[in-house]
Design an enzyme around this catalytic site. Structure first.
Site, PDB file in Angstrom:
ATOM      1  N   LYS A 196     -43.013 -33.599  32.307  1.00 29.91           N
ATOM      2  CA  LYS A 196     -43.023 -34.804  31.487  1.00 29.91           C
ATOM      3  C   LYS A 196     -43.431 -34.518  30.043  1.00 29.91           C
ATOM      4  O   LYS A 196     -43.732 -35.414  29.274  1.00 29.91           O
ATOM      5  CB  LYS A 196     -43.953 -35.844  32.124  1.00 29.91           C
ATOM      6  N   PRO A 244     -41.622 -43.184  32.402  1.00 28.27           N
ATOM      7  CA  PRO A 244     -41.103 -41.822  32.305  1.00 28.27           C
ATOM      8  C   PRO A 244     -41.357 -40.982  33.551  1.00 28.27           C
ATOM      9  O   PRO A 244     -42.478 -40.804  33.985  1.00 28.27           O
ATOM     10  CB  PRO A 244     -41.857 -41.246  31.112  1.00 28.27           C
ATOM     11  N   GLU A 245     -40.295 -40.507  34.132  1.00 26.71           N
ATOM     12  CA  GLU A 245     -40.356 -39.497  35.179  1.00 26.71           C
ATOM     13  C   GLU A 245     -39.672 -38.292  34.565  1.00 26.71           C
ATOM     14  O   GLU A 245     -39.188 -38.352  33.442  1.00 26.71           O
ATOM     15  CB  GLU A 245     -39.586 -39.985  36.407  1.00 26.71           C
ATOM     16  N   ARG A 250     -53.432 -44.501  41.205  1.00 29.43           N
ATOM     17  CA  ARG A 250     -52.055 -44.966  41.014  1.00 29.43           C
ATOM     18  C   ARG A 250     -51.800 -45.986  42.104  1.00 29.43           C
ATOM     19  O   ARG A 250     -52.623 -46.172  42.992  1.00 29.43           O
ATOM     20  CB  ARG A 250     -51.069 -43.801  41.167  1.00 29.43           C
TER      21      ARG A 250
END
Ligand SMILES: [Zn+2]
Length: 263
Positions: free
Chosen positions: A51, A2-3, A250
């Site tokens: 988001k 999801p972006e 990340r």
């Protein structure tokens, strides 16, 4: 993954399938809402902010409620017709099921599921920077917020939802490639911050409305990104092997030649 654009699309699909309808049943598989019953509430609208997904509910005589969820890396909402097989994800990942006469919404692997007065949304989400896909998108404000942390890396700054809401790891990596920026470049050393922000917004906005995300213009499998997910594959511009490394919990991908370390 999801972006902002994925959450936007999920919210739109829920809106199309549910808005204006009365919930006939709700089933929460998260401890904090296990006893909540939303039957009788009308789905007024489904919206996204960065988001976060916001399902706004109304009922005569009550103040509005918002069912909030965050999709993070792995969450999803799917809408099904009654009786249709739920094919989204394994059943053990289901966190919420909402039913109306014409649709069933299934929320998989949702995070931060909470039910709050709609009037309190600002308290919960007020920290977010300008929403890339919001009607109130404000590029100058996003640039101002990023510039206020000059020592942060540009990669970190783009992912920080307090600066701008809606950029995830894919659009971060692709934006930096297209701008020729080494991911660890301090914000202070980025010559054209406004151009970088503008490009990130353009990439996210151009993908809104479809599930396949592309930054190259191609929707063909294996051709949808320049660097993201392409470790050790040749750069589409110069042929150098794409690098991958951890960065602030990340991963990041970059072309060592097109995005050289400054200095
Ligand atoms: Zn390259």
């Amino acid at each position: 993954m999801p972006e902002g654009d994925t959450v936007w699309l999920a919210a739109k699909r829920l809106h199309d399938a549910f808005a204006g309808d009365v919930l006939t049943r709700s089933d929460f598989r998260v401890p904090q809402l296990a006893t909540t019953d939303l039957s009788g509430w009308t789905v007024a609208e489904s919206a996204s902010r960065g988001k976060h997904l916001l399902l706004r509910l109304t009922r005569d005589g009550d103040d509005g409620l918002t069912l909030h969820s965050h999709l993070r890396m792995d969450g999803a909402w799917r809408a099904y017709a009654p009786g249709e097989r739920w094919t989204g994800r394994p059943a053990h990942l289901i966190r919420v099921v909402l039913r109306t006469k014409r649709s069933v919404a299934v929320g998989y692997h949702l995070h931060e599921v909470s039910l709050i007065p709609t009037a309190d949304e600002e308290t919960l989400l007020g920290y977010l920077g300008p929403d890339l896909l919001g009607a109130d998108w404000d590029a100058d404000e996003a640039v101002r917020r990023i510039a206020a942390q000059p020592a942060a890396s540009i990669a970190e700054a783009l992912l920080d939802q307090r600066n701008l809401a809606g950029v995830g790891n894919l659009y971060k990596a692709e934006t930096l490639f297209l701008r020729g920026l080494w991911p660890w470049t301090p914000v202070a050393d980025v010559a054209d911050l406004a151009g970088t922000v503008k490009l990130a917004q353009k990439l996210v906005a151009s993908n809104r409305g479809r599930w396949t995300q592309t930054t190259t213009g191609s929707l063909r499998r294996g051709e949808t990104s320049y660097v993201y997910g392409r470790r050790a594959q040749p750069c589409r511009r110069c042929g150098t092997a794409i690098a991958k490394a951890d960065q602030d919990e990340r991963v990041t991908y970059w072309c060592p030649r097109c995005q050289p370390k400054p200095g």
